[in-house]
Design a protein around this motif. Structure first.
Motif, PDB file in Angstrom:
ATOM      1  N   ARG A   6      10.844  -4.961  -5.537  1.00  0.00           N
ATOM      2  CA  ARG A   6       9.667  -4.671  -6.346  1.00  0.00           C
ATOM      3  C   ARG A   6       8.768  -5.884  -6.528  1.00  0.00           C
ATOM      4  N   GLU A   7       9.347  -7.054  -6.671  1.00  0.00           N
ATOM      5  CA  GLU A   7       8.531  -8.255  -6.871  1.00  0.00           C
ATOM      6  C   GLU A   7       7.582  -8.463  -5.689  1.00  0.00           C
ATOM      7  N   LEU A   8       8.113  -8.331  -4.490  1.00  0.00           N
ATOM      8  CA  LEU A   8       7.287  -8.525  -3.308  1.00  0.00           C
ATOM      9  C   LEU A   8       6.306  -7.375  -3.120  1.00  0.00           C
ATOM     10  N   LEU A   9       6.757  -6.138  -3.303  1.00  0.00           N
ATOM     11  CA  LEU A   9       5.865  -4.986  -3.129  1.00  0.00           C
ATOM     12  C   LEU A   9       4.684  -5.055  -4.091  1.00  0.00           C
ATOM     13  N   THR A  10       4.937  -5.468  -5.334  1.00  0.00           N
ATOM     14  CA  THR A  10       3.852  -5.597  -6.307  1.00  0.00           C
ATOM     15  C   THR A  10       2.882  -6.692  -5.903  1.00  0.00           C
ATOM     16  N   ALA A  11       3.397  -7.763  -5.321  1.00  0.00           N
ATOM     17  CA  ALA A  11       2.559  -8.905  -4.946  1.00  0.00           C
ATOM     18  C   ALA A  11       1.689  -8.628  -3.730  1.00  0.00           C
ATOM     19  N   PRO A  15      -4.838  -8.427  -8.065  1.00  0.00           N
ATOM     20  CA  PRO A  15      -5.355  -7.742  -9.264  1.00  0.00           C
ATOM     21  C   PRO A  15      -6.674  -7.018  -9.025  1.00  0.00           C
ATOM     22  N   TRP A  16      -7.466  -7.463  -8.056  1.00  0.00           N
ATOM     23  CA  TRP A  16      -8.748  -6.801  -7.757  1.00  0.00           C
ATOM     24  C   TRP A  16      -8.585  -5.774  -6.635  1.00  0.00           C
ATOM     25  N   LEU A  17      -7.317  -5.371  -6.388  1.00  0.00           N
ATOM     26  CA  LEU A  17      -6.953  -4.281  -5.476  1.00  0.00           C
ATOM     27  C   LEU A  17      -7.184  -4.603  -4.001  1.00  0.00           C
ATOM     28  N   TRP A  18      -7.222  -5.854  -3.637  1.00  0.00           N
ATOM     29  CA  TRP A  18      -7.204  -6.241  -2.236  1.00  0.00           C
ATOM     30  C   TRP A  18      -5.756  -6.393  -1.786  1.00  0.00           C
ATOM     31  N   LEU A  19      -5.529  -6.251  -0.500  1.00  0.00           N
ATOM     32  CA  LEU A  19      -4.221  -6.537   0.066  1.00  0.00           C
ATOM     33  C   LEU A  19      -4.421  -7.166   1.439  1.00  0.00           C
ATOM     34  N   PRO A  20      -3.443  -7.889   1.938  1.00  0.00           N
ATOM     35  CA  PRO A  20      -3.604  -8.577   3.223  1.00  0.00           C
ATOM     36  C   PRO A  20      -3.894  -7.584   4.350  1.00  0.00           C
ATOM     37  N   ASP A  21      -4.867  -7.904   5.196  1.00  0.00           N
ATOM     38  CA  ASP A  21      -5.273  -6.994   6.257  1.00  0.00           C
ATOM     39  C   ASP A  21      -4.135  -6.646   7.204  1.00  0.00           C
ATOM     40  N   PHE A  22      -3.252  -7.596   7.476  1.00  0.00           N
ATOM     41  CA  PHE A  22      -2.215  -7.340   8.483  1.00  0.00           C
ATOM     42  C   PHE A  22      -1.226  -6.267   8.036  1.00  0.00           C
ATOM     43  N   VAL A  23      -1.169  -5.995   6.735  1.00  0.00           N
ATOM     44  CA  VAL A  23      -0.235  -4.981   6.223  1.00  0.00           C
ATOM     45  C   VAL A  23      -0.694  -3.576   6.616  1.00  0.00           C
ATOM     46  N   THR A  24      -1.979  -3.407   6.859  1.00  0.00           N
ATOM     47  CA  THR A  24      -2.520  -2.106   7.282  1.00  0.00           C
ATOM     48  C   THR A  24      -3.200  -2.286   8.643  1.00  0.00           C
ATOM     49  N   ASP A  47       0.484 -17.393  11.483  1.00  0.00           N
ATOM     50  CA  ASP A  47      -0.730 -18.007  10.945  1.00  0.00           C
ATOM     51  C   ASP A  47      -1.656 -16.951  10.343  1.00  0.00           C
ATOM     52  N   VAL A  48      -1.617 -15.727  10.883  1.00  0.00           N
ATOM     53  CA  VAL A  48      -2.410 -14.626  10.329  1.00  0.00           C
ATOM     54  C   VAL A  48      -1.831 -14.195   8.981  1.00  0.00           C
ATOM     55  N   VAL A  49      -0.513 -14.179   8.870  1.00  0.00           N
ATOM     56  CA  VAL A  49       0.135 -13.829   7.594  1.00  0.00           C
ATOM     57  C   VAL A  49      -0.338 -14.771   6.497  1.00  0.00           C
ATOM     58  N   VAL A  50      -0.301 -16.060   6.776  1.00  0.00           N
ATOM     59  CA  VAL A  50      -0.722 -17.053   5.781  1.00  0.00           C
ATOM     60  C   VAL A  50      -2.206 -16.891   5.452  1.00  0.00           C
ATOM     61  N   ALA A  51      -3.030 -16.778   6.485  1.00  0.00           N
ATOM     62  CA  ALA A  51      -4.481 -16.679   6.271  1.00  0.00           C
ATOM     63  C   ALA A  51      -4.852 -15.423   5.491  1.00  0.00           C
ATOM     64  N   ASP A  52      -4.197 -14.302   5.795  1.00  0.00           N
ATOM     65  CA  ASP A  52      -4.535 -13.051   5.111  1.00  0.00           C
ATOM     66  C   ASP A  52      -4.138 -13.083   3.645  1.00  0.00           C
ATOM     67  N   PHE A  53      -3.000 -13.682   3.316  1.00  0.00           N
ATOM     68  CA  PHE A  53      -2.625 -13.784   1.907  1.00  0.00           C
ATOM     69  C   PHE A  53      -3.581 -14.702   1.147  1.00  0.00           C
ATOM     70  N   LEU A  54      -3.994 -15.805   1.782  1.00  0.00           N
ATOM     71  CA  LEU A  54      -4.941 -16.698   1.125  1.00  0.00           C
ATOM     72  C   LEU A  54      -6.298 -16.011   0.936  1.00  0.00           C
ATOM     73  N   ALA A  55      -6.718 -15.212   1.917  1.00  0.00           N
ATOM     74  CA  ALA A  55      -7.979 -14.490   1.787  1.00  0.00           C
ATOM     75  C   ALA A  55      -7.884 -13.425   0.695  1.00  0.00           C
ATOM     76  N   THR A  56      -6.725 -12.798   0.564  1.00  0.00           N
ATOM     77  CA  THR A  56      -6.541 -11.755  -0.446  1.00  0.00           C
ATOM     78  C   THR A  56      -6.584 -12.325  -1.852  1.00  0.00           C
TER      79      THR A  56
END
Length: 277
Positions: A6-11, A15-24, A47-56
């Motif tokens: 749950r901790e990871l799924l929630t993260a 809060p502004w309802l964005w999520l990392p692009d690579f997940v979808t 490197d995309v995983v890191v960049a997408d989380f930082l962008a999110t």
């Protein structure tokens, strides 16, 4: 449910309802299987995983602790993330929720195909969202009021196609456009409210006397196209039983059927519509 990460799924959702692009990931074909999409997630470059989380989350300081710790070893973190999404899918969605959603999405696709064929691209796009305007081979989307300004600029999609993706979550059309990736337009599917419905009651006593309760209910359900499996799930009966009734209704001229790949979908004819009123 207790076994879910749950901790990871929630993260995964800011809060502004964005999520990392690579997940979808963008679908590589029509109607992709969940397992194929998950394989795409697992194959994401670190490197995309890191960049997408930082962008999110916009800044490194805003990253949730579970993400900040995980990105120290992005390879292991990606594997944990994919496993968490897979477990959530199997536990909460696959058995009951997805078949009903799939019925709605398939019905929407059939409807949009008819609109495009009969009325053209202008009617198709305006029907997806009034903010979409198709004019002089340009598609524009007006920004909703009270939202942050969008980046300015134009992205040419000519020759690259435009994937239309119905969803039950969006309030309006959303673009996922990029200079290097296939363009995607996400829009709210028709019939989302039916997710909360039970199988419809049969109230027309004459229709029941004419067809029998099971066939009458099937005819009422087929206001939008559906497959044997989808109907069986909604009625909580076996696909074999549904197939027998569909064959009778089809032979009587009350249904049409169309094949998409290995799936056959049934829909009411005009006579079937008249009987169902």
């Amino acid at each position: 449910m207790e076994s879910l990460d749950r901790e990871l799924l929630t993260a995964l959702v800011a809060p502004w309802l964005w999520l990392p692009d690579f997940v979808t990931p963008r679908p590589e074909r029509a109607r992709p299987a969940f397992a194929d999409e998950l394989d795409q997630v697992r194959a994401t470059p670190v490197d995309v995983v890191v960049a997408d989380f930082l962008a999110t989350y916009r800044t490194e300081e805003a990253l949730p602790p579970v993400v900040a710790r995980g990105l120290a070893d992005p390879t292991a973190f990606l594997a944990r993330l994919a496993d968490a999404v897979d477990a959530y899918w199997r536990t909460c969605l696959a058995a009951d929720w997805w078949p009903r959603v799939q019925t709605i999405l398939e019905a929407d696709l059939a409807h949009q195909a008819r609109v495009l064929a009969e009325q053209g691209a202008g009617a198709l796009f305006s029907g997806l969202d009034p903010r979409l305007v198709w004019s002089d081979e340009h598609l524009s989307l007006t920004r909703p009021p009270d939202t942050a300004p969008w980046p300015s600029g134009h992205i040419r999609i000519a020759g690259r196609g435009l994937v239309l993706m119905p969803t039950i979550f969006a309030k309006g059309a959303q673009t996922v456009l990029d200079h290097s990736l296939p363009p995607v337009l996400i829009y709210p599917a028709r019939g989302r409210a039916t997710l909360s419905e039970e199988p419809p009651p049969v109230t027309d006593r004459a229709l029941i006397r004419l067809l029998g309760r099971s066939r009458a209910r099937l005819l009422l359900l087929l206001a939008e196209p559906a497959s044997t499996t989808e109907l069986a799930h909604r009625l909580d009966v076996t696909p074999g039983a549904v197939s027998q009734h569909l064959a009778v209704l089809y032979d009587a001229g009350l249904l049409t059927r169309a094949r998409t790949g290995r799936i056959v979908r049934y829909a009411r004819t005009r006579l079937g519509d008249e009987l169902s009123r």
